[in-house]
Design a protein around this motif. Structure first.
Motif, PDB file in Angstrom:
ATOM      1  N   ALA A   1      -4.528   0.023  -8.565  1.00  0.00           N
ATOM      2  CA  ALA A   1      -4.192  -0.859  -7.959  1.00  0.00           C
ATOM      3  C   ALA A   1      -5.456  -2.082  -8.466  1.00  0.00           C
ATOM      4  CB  ALA A   1      -5.110  -0.792  -6.359  1.00  0.00           C
ATOM      5  N   VAL A   2      -4.331  -2.816  -8.986  1.00  0.00           N
ATOM      6  CA  VAL A   2      -5.311  -4.254  -9.916  1.00  0.00           C
ATOM      7  C   VAL A   2      -6.402  -5.272  -9.387  1.00  0.00           C
ATOM      8  CG1 VAL A   2      -4.207  -3.647 -12.102  1.00  0.00           C
ATOM      9  CG2 VAL A   2      -3.063  -5.465 -10.103  1.00  0.00           C
ATOM     10  N   ALA A   3      -5.805  -5.118  -7.847  1.00  0.00           N
ATOM     11  CA  ALA A   3      -5.977  -6.319  -6.372  1.00  0.00           C
ATOM     12  C   ALA A   3      -5.999  -6.059  -5.655  1.00  0.00           C
ATOM     13  CB  ALA A   3      -6.047  -7.982  -7.308  1.00  0.00           C
ATOM     14  N   SER A   4      -6.568  -6.578  -4.581  1.00  0.00           N
ATOM     15  CA  SER A   4      -6.224  -6.067  -2.976  1.00  0.00           C
ATOM     16  C   SER A   4      -6.254  -7.590  -2.518  1.00  0.00           C
ATOM     17  CB  SER A   4      -6.999  -4.732  -2.504  1.00  0.00           C
ATOM     18  OG  SER A   4      -7.353  -4.616  -1.049  1.00  0.00           O
ATOM     19  N   SER A   5      -6.018  -7.819  -1.140  1.00  0.00           N
ATOM     20  CA  SER A   5      -6.781  -8.683  -0.559  1.00  0.00           C
ATOM     21  C   SER A   5      -6.913  -8.091   1.331  1.00  0.00           C
ATOM     22  CB  SER A   5      -5.812  -9.635  -0.245  1.00  0.00           C
ATOM     23  OG  SER A   5      -4.239  -9.261   0.048  1.00  0.00           O
ATOM     24  N   LYS A   6      -6.991  -7.032   0.953  1.00  0.00           N
ATOM     25  CA  LYS A   6      -7.884  -6.230   2.097  1.00  0.00           C
ATOM     26  C   LYS A   6      -8.895  -6.374   2.847  1.00  0.00           C
ATOM     27  CE  LYS A   6      -8.425  -1.125   3.823  1.00  0.00           C
ATOM     28  NZ  LYS A   6      -7.841   0.463   4.077  1.00  0.00           N
TER      29      LYS A   6
ATOM     30  N   TYR B   1      -4.981 -13.316   2.406  1.00  0.00           N
ATOM     31  CA  TYR B   1      -5.061 -14.565   0.817  1.00  0.00           C
ATOM     32  C   TYR B   1      -3.851 -12.829   0.261  1.00  0.00           C
ATOM     33  CZ  TYR B   1      -8.554 -11.920  -0.699  1.00  0.00           C
ATOM     34  OH  TYR B   1      -9.033 -11.064  -0.936  1.00  0.00           O
ATOM     35  N   ILE B   2      -3.039 -13.924  -1.278  1.00  0.00           N
ATOM     36  CA  ILE B   2      -2.872 -12.802  -2.052  1.00  0.00           C
ATOM     37  C   ILE B   2      -3.663 -13.713  -3.521  1.00  0.00           C
ATOM     38  CG2 ILE B   2      -0.807 -13.262  -4.386  1.00  0.00           C
ATOM     39  CD1 ILE B   2      -0.350 -12.614  -1.422  1.00  0.00           C
ATOM     40  N   PRO B   3      -4.092 -12.245  -3.736  1.00  0.00           N
ATOM     41  CA  PRO B   3      -5.843 -12.202  -4.747  1.00  0.00           C
ATOM     42  C   PRO B   3      -5.472 -13.143  -6.134  1.00  0.00           C
ATOM     43  CG  PRO B   3      -4.607  -9.501  -3.905  1.00  0.00           C
ATOM     44  CD  PRO B   3      -4.044 -10.505  -3.304  1.00  0.00           C
ATOM     45  N   LYS B   4      -6.598 -13.548  -6.320  1.00  0.00           N
ATOM     46  CA  LYS B   4      -6.179 -13.973  -7.739  1.00  0.00           C
ATOM     47  C   LYS B   4      -6.287 -13.067  -8.561  1.00  0.00           C
ATOM     48  CE  LYS B   4      -5.955 -18.498  -6.857  1.00  0.00           C
ATOM     49  NZ  LYS B   4      -5.894 -18.362  -5.120  1.00  0.00           N
ATOM     50  N   LEU B   5      -5.410 -12.715  -9.475  1.00  0.00           N
ATOM     51  CA  LEU B   5      -5.271 -11.747 -10.322  1.00  0.00           C
ATOM     52  C   LEU B   5      -5.814 -12.120 -11.865  1.00  0.00           C
ATOM     53  CD1 LEU B   5      -1.296 -10.994  -9.495  1.00  0.00           C
ATOM     54  CD2 LEU B   5      -3.834  -9.793  -8.729  1.00  0.00           C
ATOM     55  N   ASP B   6      -6.860 -11.694 -12.387  1.00  0.00           N
ATOM     56  CA  ASP B   6      -7.163 -11.426 -13.686  1.00  0.00           C
ATOM     57  C   ASP B   6      -6.026 -10.389 -14.772  1.00  0.00           C
ATOM     58  OD1 ASP B   6      -8.847 -11.098 -15.570  1.00  0.00           O
ATOM     59  OD2 ASP B   6     -10.376 -10.066 -14.840  1.00  0.00           O
ATOM     60  N   PRO B   7      -5.572 -11.210 -15.580  1.00  0.00           N
ATOM     61  CA  PRO B   7      -4.922 -10.455 -16.849  1.00  0.00           C
ATOM     62  C   PRO B   7      -5.999  -9.462 -17.247  1.00  0.00           C
ATOM     63  CG  PRO B   7      -3.982 -12.589 -16.425  1.00  0.00           C
ATOM     64  CD  PRO B   7      -5.386 -12.873 -15.367  1.00  0.00           C
ATOM     65  N   SER B   8      -7.034  -9.263 -17.831  1.00  0.00           N
ATOM     66  CA  SER B   8      -7.496  -8.620 -17.896  1.00  0.00           C
ATOM     67  C   SER B   8      -7.695  -7.408 -17.885  1.00  0.00           C
ATOM     68  CB  SER B   8      -8.998  -9.638 -18.433  1.00  0.00           C
ATOM     69  OG  SER B   8     -10.113  -8.731 -17.550  1.00  0.00           O
TER      70      SER B   8
ATOM     71  N   THR C   1       0.879  -1.127   0.113  1.00  0.00           N
ATOM     72  CA  THR C   1      -0.185   0.359   0.144  1.00  0.00           C
ATOM     73  C   THR C   1       0.458   1.564   0.082  1.00  0.00           C
ATOM     74  OG1 THR C   1      -1.802  -1.582   1.280  1.00  0.00           O
ATOM     75  CG2 THR C   1      -1.753   1.049   1.202  1.00  0.00           C
ATOM     76  N   LYS C   2       1.616   1.064   1.102  1.00  0.00           N
ATOM     77  CA  LYS C   2       2.712   2.168   0.887  1.00  0.00           C
ATOM     78  C   LYS C   2       3.702   2.577  -0.645  1.00  0.00           C
ATOM     79  CE  LYS C   2       3.769   2.773   5.750  1.00  0.00           C
ATOM     80  NZ  LYS C   2       4.476   2.459   6.908  1.00  0.00           N
TER      81      LYS C   2
END
Ligand SMILES: *Cc1c(COP(=O)(O)O)cnc(C)c1O
Length: 360
Positions: free
Chosen positions: A118-123, A129-136, A104-105
Motif C-alpha cells: 500500500a503506497v498511500a492511503s486516505s483512510k 481525498y486522493i492521497p498525494k503520491l511520492d514516486p520514490s 482496499t478489497k
C-alpha cells in the motif's frame, strides 16, 4: 406510469431510449422470431451482437489495436483476484493506492497472492481525498500498479494519473467508464463492472494490453485466466448474452445520440457543477470531498444532522428522487449521476434541495 430519477450507485439508470429499443425487440430481435435472451450464443445473430458491442466500445473509447477487449462475468470483484493471478508473476510484487473500500478489497485480495504494497492511503479522513503520491515509494520492479480511478462510495476521482514509468498501470474504472474520454494507452489493464455506466449487472469488461497476457500462474483456474477468454472471443463458455446486447445499445446511444465521450463529458460536467455549485453556497447541505478531487459521477453530501439527513432522503423519495441515501460508511446522502441521468434530473434535485433548505 411515471419514471423516477434514480440516483443509485449501481445498478443504476439506463438511457430511456435504450430501454424503449430493448422493449421493442423483446419478443422478436431483428426478424429472427426470438428474444436475444433466448438466442444461442453460437448463432450468427448473436455473433453479430457481441462483435458489434466490441467494435463500438473500441470506437467510442479509442482502444488501440494492441489491446484485447474481454466480456466476462463475476463483477469487478472477481478482477481483484484475476489481476494478481494473471499479472503478479514476475517479481511477485504490486503497488496499491488505498482510496476506499473497493481499493482496499483489491489490495487485500492481491496480498493473498504476492507482495502487495500500500503506497498511500486516505483512510485517515474517511477517504475524502486522493492521497498525494511520492514516486520514490513505488516498487521499481512491481508487476503492476493498481488504482481505483473513481471511488464510488466516497466520491473522489483521480484528475491526474500517477506516473508509474515502465510499471503497467491497472485501474478499476467501474464507476467512471464511458463518462469522459480516457487515454487507454496509458494503462496496462482496465476493468469495470458494467452495472454503473454500461449495461445491466452481470457483465464485466476488461481491456488488457496484449503483452500482459500469457503470464498467469500455473494454478490459475481456467475461467480466471484472461487467455482463456481472449483466445475464444469471450465465448469459452456462455457469456452474459443479454447484458452484452444492452451494452451495445448503450454504446450506440453514446455514439449516435450523445455524440461520443467528449460530448458526454460536457454533459456530465454540467450536471456535476450544478450540484457542486449548489452545495458550495448552501447553508444546510455540504459536500464531503475536497474540491480538487471531486468525482463527476458520485457526489456525497450531508447536513451534519443524521435525523435531518433521514428526513431529507424520505422527502426526496416521496418527490420521485430515489436512492439518495449515502453509503453507511459516510452517512448522509449520495447522488450518483451517471451518464443516463438527464440534466433535468439534477436541476430538479437541486430545486428540491433548495426548497428543503428554505423550509428548514
Ligand atoms: C461497484 C464497484 C465494484 C464492485 O463491483 P461488482 O461488479 O459488484 O463486483 C468495484 N469497484 C468499484 C469502483 C465499484 O464502483
Amino acid at each position: 406510469m411515471a419514471r423516477v430519477y434514480n440516483f443509485s450507485a449501481g445498478p443504476s439508470m439506463l438511457p430511456e431510449s435504450v430501454l424503449v429499443k430493448a422493449a421493442s425487440e423483446m419478443l422478436d430481435y431483428n426478424g429472427c422470431g426470438q428474444s436475444v435472451m433466448e438466442m444461442s450464443h453460437r448463432s450468427s445473430e448473436y455473433q453479430a451482437i457481441i462483435d458489434g458491442a466490441e467494435a463500438l466500445l473500441r470506437e467510442v473509447m479509442g482502444i488501440p489495436d494492441n489491446y484485447k477487449v474481454l466480456f466476462l462475468q463475476g463483477g469487478a470483484s472477481t478482477q481483484f483476484a484475476m489481476v494478481p493471478l494473471n499479472l503478479m508473476n514476475g517479481s511477485g510484487k504490486a503497488d496499491y493506492v488505498i482510496t476506499g473500500q473497493w481499493a482496499t478489497k483489491a489490495y487485500n485480495e492481491a496480498a493473498r497472492y504476492g507482495q502487495a504494497k500500500a503506497v498511500a492511503s486516505s483512510k485517515d479522513k474517511t477517504f475524502s481525498y486522493i492521497p498525494k503520491l511520492d514516486p520514490s515509494t513505488f516498487t521499481p520492479d512491481a508487476d503492476y500498479f493498481h488504482i481505483c480511478m473513481n471511488n464510488t462510495i466516497y466520491g473522489t476521482v483521480y484528475h491526474q494519473l500517477p506516473d508509474t514509468g515502465k510499471v503497467p498501470l491497472v485501474a478499476d474504472i467501474s464507476s467512471c467508464v464511458l463518462s469522459q474520454p480516457i487515454d487507454v494507452s496509458k494503462f496496462g489493464l482496465l476493468y469495470a463492472g458494467a452495472q454503473k455506466n454500461m449495461a445491466p449487472a452481470g457483465l464485466t469488461v476488461v481491456i488488457v494490453r496484449e503483452d500482459l497476457l500469457g503470464h498467469a500462474r500455473e494454478t490459475t483456474p481456467t475461467m480466471l485466466n484472461y487467455v482463456t477468454h481472449s483466445e475464444n472471443g469471450s465465448m469459452f463458455n456462455t457469456p452474459p448474452t443479454y447484458a452484452i446486447y444492452i451494452c451495445k445499445l448503450v454504446l450506440e446511444w453514446l455514439r449516435d445520440e450523445i455524440g461520443g465521450l467528449q460530448e458526454m463529458e460536457k454533459i456530465n460536467q454540467k450536471k456535476a457543477s450544478l450540484l457542486y455549485q449548489f452545495l458550495d453556497q448552501s447553508k444546510l447541505f455540504h459536500g464531503t470531498v475536497v474540491p480538487e478531487d471531486r468525482s463527476l459521477m458520485n457526489i456525497p453530501f450531508v447536513t451534519g444532522d443524521e435525523n435531518l439527513d433521514k428526513e431529507f432522503v424520505n422527502a426526496a423519495k416521496q418527490a420521485g428522487f430515489v436512492n439518495l441515501k449515502g453509503h453507511r460508511s459516510v452517512g448522509g446522502m449520495r447522488a450518483s449521476i451517471y451518464n443516463a441521468m438527464p440534466v433535468e434530473g439534477v436541476e430538479k434535485l437541486v430545486d428540491f434541495m433548495s426548497k428543503f433548505e428554505a423550509a428548514h
